[in-house]
Write an enzyme that holds these catalytic residues in place. Structure first.
Site, PDB file in Angstrom:
ATOM      1  N   CYS A 132      -9.650   5.298  21.564  1.00 43.18           N
ATOM      2  CA  CYS A 132     -10.567   3.926  20.987  1.00 43.18           C
ATOM      3  C   CYS A 132     -11.511   4.131  21.996  1.00 43.18           C
ATOM      4  O   CYS A 132     -11.846   4.507  23.133  1.00 43.18           O
ATOM      5  CB  CYS A 132      -9.590   2.943  21.057  1.00 43.18           C
ATOM      6  SG  CYS A 132      -8.856   2.611  22.894  1.00 43.18           S
ATOM      7  N   HIS A 172      -8.143   2.609  26.262  1.00 48.54           N
ATOM      8  CA  HIS A 172      -7.043   1.738  27.094  1.00 48.54           C
ATOM      9  C   HIS A 172      -5.945   2.710  27.332  1.00 48.54           C
ATOM     10  O   HIS A 172      -5.816   3.560  26.601  1.00 48.54           O
ATOM     11  CB  HIS A 172      -6.466   0.791  25.756  1.00 48.54           C
ATOM     12  CG  HIS A 172      -7.244  -0.504  25.731  1.00 48.54           C
ATOM     13  ND1 HIS A 172      -7.928  -0.559  24.525  1.00 48.54           N
ATOM     14  CD2 HIS A 172      -7.752  -1.176  26.693  1.00 48.54           C
ATOM     15  CE1 HIS A 172      -8.566  -1.788  24.351  1.00 48.54           C
ATOM     16  NE2 HIS A 172      -8.445  -2.114  25.933  1.00 48.54           N
ATOM     17  N   CYS A 180      -3.909   2.008  19.005  1.00 49.33           N
ATOM     18  CA  CYS A 180      -3.836   1.393  20.341  1.00 49.33           C
ATOM     19  C   CYS A 180      -3.124   0.210  20.425  1.00 49.33           C
ATOM     20  O   CYS A 180      -3.251  -0.693  19.274  1.00 49.33           O
ATOM     21  CB  CYS A 180      -5.184   1.291  20.785  1.00 49.33           C
ATOM     22  SG  CYS A 180      -5.510   0.437  22.166  1.00 49.33           S
ATOM     23  N   CYS A 226      21.244  13.125  -7.073  1.00 50.64           N
ATOM     24  CA  CYS A 226      21.145  13.747  -5.648  1.00 50.64           C
ATOM     25  C   CYS A 226      21.793  15.099  -5.694  1.00 50.64           C
ATOM     26  O   CYS A 226      22.732  15.297  -5.300  1.00 50.64           O
ATOM     27  CB  CYS A 226      21.774  12.878  -4.554  1.00 50.64           C
ATOM     28  SG  CYS A 226      21.296  13.444  -2.761  1.00 50.64           S
ATOM     29  N   CYS A 257      17.576  -0.110  -8.276  1.00 55.10           N
ATOM     30  CA  CYS A 257      18.468  -0.956  -7.571  1.00 55.10           C
ATOM     31  C   CYS A 257      19.225  -0.042  -6.494  1.00 55.10           C
ATOM     32  O   CYS A 257      19.896  -0.749  -5.611  1.00 55.10           O
ATOM     33  CB  CYS A 257      19.600  -1.841  -8.376  1.00 55.10           C
ATOM     34  SG  CYS A 257      20.563  -0.950  -9.256  1.00 55.10           S
ATOM     35  N   HIS A 313      23.450   2.922 -14.081  1.00 55.76           N
ATOM     36  CA  HIS A 313      23.956   2.237 -15.118  1.00 55.76           C
ATOM     37  C   HIS A 313      22.885   2.064 -16.025  1.00 55.76           C
ATOM     38  O   HIS A 313      21.698   2.410 -15.882  1.00 55.76           O
ATOM     39  CB  HIS A 313      24.311   0.797 -14.495  1.00 55.76           C
ATOM     40  CG  HIS A 313      22.836  -0.089 -14.093  1.00 55.76           C
ATOM     41  ND1 HIS A 313      21.868  -0.465 -14.759  1.00 55.76           N
ATOM     42  CD2 HIS A 313      22.490   0.315 -12.618  1.00 55.76           C
ATOM     43  CE1 HIS A 313      21.251  -1.000 -13.783  1.00 55.76           C
ATOM     44  NE2 HIS A 313      21.409  -0.457 -12.690  1.00 55.76           N
ATOM     45  N   CYS A 358      11.984  -5.508  -2.953  1.00 54.53           N
ATOM     46  CA  CYS A 358      10.615  -5.086  -2.712  1.00 54.53           C
ATOM     47  C   CYS A 358       9.975  -4.399  -4.047  1.00 54.53           C
ATOM     48  O   CYS A 358      10.376  -3.385  -4.603  1.00 54.53           O
ATOM     49  CB  CYS A 358      10.530  -3.945  -1.696  1.00 54.53           C
ATOM     50  SG  CYS A 358       8.782  -3.438  -1.504  1.00 54.53           S
ATOM     51  N   CYS A 389       5.459 -18.775   4.280  1.00 52.73           N
ATOM     52  CA  CYS A 389       4.550 -18.686   3.261  1.00 52.73           C
ATOM     53  C   CYS A 389       5.096 -17.761   1.950  1.00 52.73           C
ATOM     54  O   CYS A 389       5.890 -17.093   2.405  1.00 52.73           O
ATOM     55  CB  CYS A 389       3.164 -18.433   3.437  1.00 52.73           C
ATOM     56  SG  CYS A 389       2.899 -16.803   4.030  1.00 52.73           S
TER      57      CYS A 389
END
Length: 452
Positions: free
Chosen positions: A241, A245, A277, A340, A356, A361, A408, A421
């Site tokens: 940076c 730092h 950083c 898999c 899921c 299913h 998600c 929130c």
């Protein structure tokens, strides 16, 4: 103490020759001539991209114990195809200096010189102070951060017989292929591109042995305090940076492990799985992933696994949910059925739902999961009370997850909200989404129902 120089003639294996530490290159040529039955005046010794003069000492040439040099044969009437420039020692291959601040060390001074390409500054340390110029991670012997040495070879024949026209003056000359050119002196090779690599300077190594360079790790000759613990230590990692730092290596390990535990690394297209950083500076991500070897073998293996998982998730893939598997899969199309497959020692054969991550299913995921939980009464474990109790606990856990979480929108990881929130950030894939809309977070979400 015996002093050896490893000599490689043509493509033969290096041969160690014992010499006096204060001897000259001419003495080495005499030993090479005796070994290979060659006239001394026809022997040329090449090291670090330059031909070594007869009256130079080993110390002047940066030759250490078990250093490897290349010997080529040329008639006295025939010059090398391109004689290297007379590069002062301060501008040789090991001359790159990196400074952390603009303040010279006590007793030191600024030195300027002008190599091709513009002015370059390095700091001359106080007399008697040894300054390590490069640091590497030694993977073969030390398994730790060690001083390194820079070496050069022909990019075509991979031999150290290339004489460079100029030495590197900045990291880009070393790290970016094709910047430095020269002429390869090996018979039958017309290579002209220099290839740089690094070796551990602590122990004798084979010619082909190499170690990844850690260009952000520097000797703290200016005694800059660590930005985290404020201690002044000998080695620091300086982030790229504008503020520069610096963290000591112990604090850097702690910083990385903390970020790994929370999966807070960032997957960047042109960099990979990296950290910025700790002060949050812009354009400060570590671009050389070898720096994460500082974490140690166990944590670095974990870093590689999480980086692979993150890459799979960001490219629309899924991880096999079967216990003990976790294989990364990139299913094609929009079908929710994922298998898999067992290939090359990987995969477990488990068939699951893409969305899921439960057993495959048909129909809505939530409805199917509730039906599966209701059907699982634990009767199969009636002959074993302990297993029956565990089955009931698992059933209640699954039911609680369904009732109290939302998936998600990107990776379908169950996410629980406890206050705050409606702006959510997935802990697994870092996707930012709205708890109300179950879509990517937008300004509309912030305006309409930020707090519900």
């Amino acid at each position: 103490m015996k002093f050896f120089v490893n000599v490689r003639y043509n493509t033969c294996q290096p041969v160690p020759l014992e010499v006096d530490r204060i001897a000259t290159i001419l003495t080495l040529k005499e030993k090479i001539g005796t070994r290979y039955q060659l006239p001394v005046d026809e022997i040329r010794v090449i090291f670090q991209g330059r031909e070594l003069s007869d009256n130079a000492t080993f110390e002047q040439c940066d030759l250490g114990n078990h250093s490897c040099v290349h010997a080529v044969r040329h008639s006295p009437s025939v010059q090398l195809r391109q004689r290297p420039l007379d590069i002062p020692k301060s501008q040789g291959l090991n001359s790159i200096r990196e400074v952390i601040t603009d303040t010279p060390p006590p007793g030191g001074q600024y030195l300027y010189y002008k190599p091709p390409g513009g002015w370059y500054l390095h700091i001359q340390p106080p007399k008697g102070l040894y300054r390590v110029r490069f640091h590497v991670y030694c993977r073969s012997v030390c398994h730790n951060v060690q001083p390194g040495k820079l070496r050069v070879r022909c990019s075509k024949c991979k031999q150290g017989t290339l004489t460079v026209s100029q030495g590197p003056t900045e990291w880009g000359d070393v790290m970016v292929p094709g910047r430095i050119h020269g002429e390869c002196q090996s018979e039958g090779c017309d290579g002209t591109v220099a290839e740089f690599y690094f070796k551990c300077a602590v122990h004798p190594s084979l010619e082909d042995d190499s170690a990844p360079v850690l260009d952000l790790v520097r000797t703290n000759s200016l005694e800059v305090p660590c930005a985290a613990c404020t201690d002044t230590v000998s080695l620091v990692l300086v982030f790229p940076c504008s503020a520069g730092h610096a963290l000591c290596l112990d604090c850097f390990r702690t910083y990385c492990i903390t970020k790994l535990n929370s999966r807070a690394f960032t997957q960047l297209p042109d960099v990979g799985y990296s950290l910025e950083c700790p002060a949050g500076c812009v354009n400060s991500h570590i671009r050389n992933p070898h720096h994460f070897r500082i974490l140690g073998d166990e944590q670095y293996t974990r870093y590689q696994r999480l980086a692979t998982e993150e890459y799979v998730l960001q490219n629309g893939g899924v991880l096999c949910p079967s216990p003990g598997c976790g294989a990364g899969l990139l299913p094609e199309g929009e079908d929710n059925r994922v298998v898999c497959e067992k290939q090359g020692g990987f995969g477990c054969g488990f068939e699951f739902c893409r969305y899921c991550h439960e057993t495959y299913h048909e129909g809505d995921c939530r409805t199917s999961l509730l039906a599966a939980i209701s059907a699982d009464s634990g009767d199969d474990y009636r002959l074993d009370p302990e297993n029956a109790l565990r089955a009931q606990w698992e059933k209640q856990s699954k039911l609680t997850i369904v009732q109290t979480t939302k998936a998600c929108p990107k990776c379908n990881a169950p996410t629980e909200k406890s206050g705050g929130c409606m702006h959510m950030k997935c802990a697994l894939c870092c996707f930012q989404w709205c708890w109300i809309c179950c879509k990517e977070w937008t300004r509309d979400c912030q305006a309409d129902h930020w707090f519900g």
